[in-house]
Write an enzyme that holds these catalytic residues in place. Structure first.
Site, short mmCIF file in Angstrom:
data_model
loop_
_atom_site.label_atom_id
_atom_site.label_comp_id
_atom_site.label_asym_id
_atom_site.label_seq_id
_atom_site.Cartn_x
_atom_site.Cartn_y
_atom_site.Cartn_z
N ASP A 22 46.81 -48.03 -85.17
CA ASP A 22 46.78 -49.14 -86.12
C ASP A 22 46.66 -48.63 -87.55
O ASP A 22 46.15 -49.32 -88.43
CB ASP A 22 45.60 -50.07 -85.79
CG ASP A 22 45.73 -51.42 -86.49
OD1 ASP A 22 44.68 -52.10 -86.65
OD2 ASP A 22 46.85 -51.79 -86.91
N LYS A 47 52.09 -47.20 -90.58
CA LYS A 47 53.08 -47.37 -89.50
C LYS A 47 54.04 -46.19 -89.40
O LYS A 47 54.56 -45.91 -88.33
CB LYS A 47 53.83 -48.69 -89.69
CG LYS A 47 52.90 -49.89 -89.89
CD LYS A 47 51.72 -49.93 -88.89
CE LYS A 47 50.60 -50.83 -89.37
NZ LYS A 47 49.35 -50.64 -88.59
N ASP A 97 49.60 -51.43 -82.56
CA ASP A 97 49.63 -52.71 -83.27
C ASP A 97 50.85 -52.77 -84.21
O ASP A 97 51.39 -51.74 -84.60
CB ASP A 97 48.34 -52.87 -84.08
CG ASP A 97 48.20 -54.29 -84.64
OD1 ASP A 97 47.51 -54.47 -85.66
OD2 ASP A 97 48.82 -55.21 -84.08
N ASN A 98 51.28 -53.97 -84.56
CA ASN A 98 52.27 -54.20 -85.63
C ASN A 98 53.66 -53.63 -85.38
O ASN A 98 54.34 -53.24 -86.34
CB ASN A 98 51.76 -53.64 -86.97
CG ASN A 98 50.36 -54.03 -87.26
OD1 ASN A 98 49.46 -53.20 -87.30
ND2 ASN A 98 50.16 -55.33 -87.46
N GLU A 147 48.16 -61.19 -87.35
CA GLU A 147 46.79 -61.72 -87.40
C GLU A 147 46.67 -62.88 -88.40
O GLU A 147 47.16 -62.83 -89.52
CB GLU A 147 45.77 -60.62 -87.75
CG GLU A 147 46.09 -59.78 -88.96
CD GLU A 147 46.82 -58.51 -88.59
OE1 GLU A 147 47.52 -58.51 -87.56
OE2 GLU A 147 46.74 -57.54 -89.33
N1 LIG Z 1 46.76 -40.69 -91.15
C1 LIG Z 1 45.65 -41.44 -91.22
N2 LIG Z 1 44.46 -40.95 -90.76
C2 LIG Z 1 43.35 -41.72 -90.83
N3 LIG Z 1 43.32 -42.98 -91.34
C3 LIG Z 1 44.47 -43.48 -91.79
C4 LIG Z 1 45.68 -42.75 -91.76
N4 LIG Z 1 46.66 -43.52 -92.27
C5 LIG Z 1 46.09 -44.69 -92.63
N5 LIG Z 1 44.77 -44.65 -92.35
C6 LIG Z 1 43.82 -45.76 -92.55
O1 LIG Z 1 44.20 -46.76 -91.60
C7 LIG Z 1 44.26 -48.03 -92.24
C8 LIG Z 1 45.69 -48.38 -92.46
C9 LIG Z 1 46.24 -49.39 -91.80
C10 LIG Z 1 47.67 -49.76 -92.04
N6 LIG Z 1 47.88 -51.08 -91.51
C11 LIG Z 1 48.76 -51.88 -92.08
O2 LIG Z 1 49.46 -51.51 -93.02
C12 LIG Z 1 48.87 -53.26 -91.57
C13 LIG Z 1 49.55 -54.17 -92.35
C14 LIG Z 1 49.66 -55.49 -91.93
N7 LIG Z 1 50.38 -56.41 -92.76
O3 LIG Z 1 50.84 -56.00 -93.85
O4 LIG Z 1 50.55 -57.58 -92.36
C15 LIG Z 1 49.09 -55.93 -90.73
C16 LIG Z 1 48.41 -54.99 -89.95
O5 LIG Z 1 47.83 -55.35 -88.77
C17 LIG Z 1 48.30 -53.67 -90.35
O6 LIG Z 1 47.64 -52.79 -89.53
C18 LIG Z 1 43.53 -47.86 -93.55
O7 LIG Z 1 42.15 -48.07 -93.36
C19 LIG Z 1 43.86 -46.42 -93.91
O8 LIG Z 1 42.92 -45.84 -94.77
MG LIG Z 2 47.33 -53.64 -87.58
#
Ligand SMILES: Nc1ncnc2c1ncn2[C@@H]1O[C@H](/C=C/CNC(=O)c2cc([N+](=O)[O-])cc(O)c2O)[C@@H](O)[C@H]1O
Ligand SMILES: [Mg+2]
Length: 214
Positions: free
Chosen positions: A141, A144, A169-170, A199
């Protein structure tokens, strides 16, 4: 000084949820996101599918990629048997600090290892750090465009065994097209799509469950 959305989400948990009661924490976050401010938690509708998969797998070791505020960490950990663990990776220290407090409010610290770091750096260190052979369940999650590279990295690091489950997810919104194509075409995976909604909205989204065949 202005608060951030994750800080306001945590305040809503501390105000409306009962300490030590994970389901009340889940409910408080869903209420906050429906009534006050949308946030990118897996949410209640897709969350029920997540619950079903967790209960079915009954995992000992879970890896979560992308903790954010800890909503899905709490949803997963609350269903785990004693001694089972969720290792969750979050590279944004501000989000990790909020997630830590949400997990603590739910009283689930003993079932969760929250690591502040990037998946690309930490996946190769999992075996030595936690003395585990493989993950029974992985919940993807995070960003992406990291789903596919991190899945290949988990394969290369021998972190998936015959029967390991990936739940992403997504896969429709925002979408992870390269990941979806990979797990659906690869003979190493048996994949299944669970249609749902983004969501707290009526927009289509869904979870992809993929069994690693080894
Ligand atoms: N390589 C990595 N290692 C560790 N942590 C990492 C990482 N890459 C990202 N993260 C962390 O994971 C989360 C990112 C989620 C992206 N979800 C999304 O972009 C997202 C967007 C929508 N939306 O736009 O509707 C809906 C959703 O359910 C979503 O999950 C943030 O807390 C970010 O800091
Ligand atoms: Mg998500």
């Amino acid at each position: 000084t202005h608060s951030t959305r994750p800080q306001r989400l945590l305040s809503a948990v501390q105000k409306n949820a009962t300490r030590g009661d994970p389901s009340s924490v889940v409910k408080a976050i869903d209420q906050f996101c429906r009534q006050k401010e949308w946030a990118m938690n897996v949410g209640d509708e897709k969350g029920c599918i997540l619950d079903l998969v967790v209960s079915e797998v009954n995992p000992t070791f879970v890896l979560e990629l992308g903790t954010y505020c800890g909503y899905s960490t709490v949803r997963i950990a609350r269903l785990l048997p004693p001694h089972a663990k969720v290792i969750t990776l979050e590279f944004n220290p501000d989000f990790a600090a909020i997630a830590h407090q949400v997990i603590a409010w739910a009283g689930l610290e003993d079932k969760v290892h929250l690591i502040v770091g990037a998946s690309g750096d930490w996946i190769p260190k999992m075996k030595e750090q936690f003395g585990l052979n493989s993950f029974d369940l992985v919940f993807l999650d995070h960003w992406k465009d990291r789903y596919l590279p991190d899945t290949k990295l988990m394969e290369e690091c021998g972190l998936l065994r015959q029967g390991s489950i990936l739940l992403a997810d997504n896969v429709i919104c925002p979408g992870a097209p390269d990941y979806l194509d990979y797990v659906r075409r690869s003979s190493q995976y048996e994949s299944q799509y669970f249609k749902s909604h983004l969501e707290y909205t009526k927009v289509e989204d869904g979870l992809e469950k993929s069994i690693f065949l080894g």
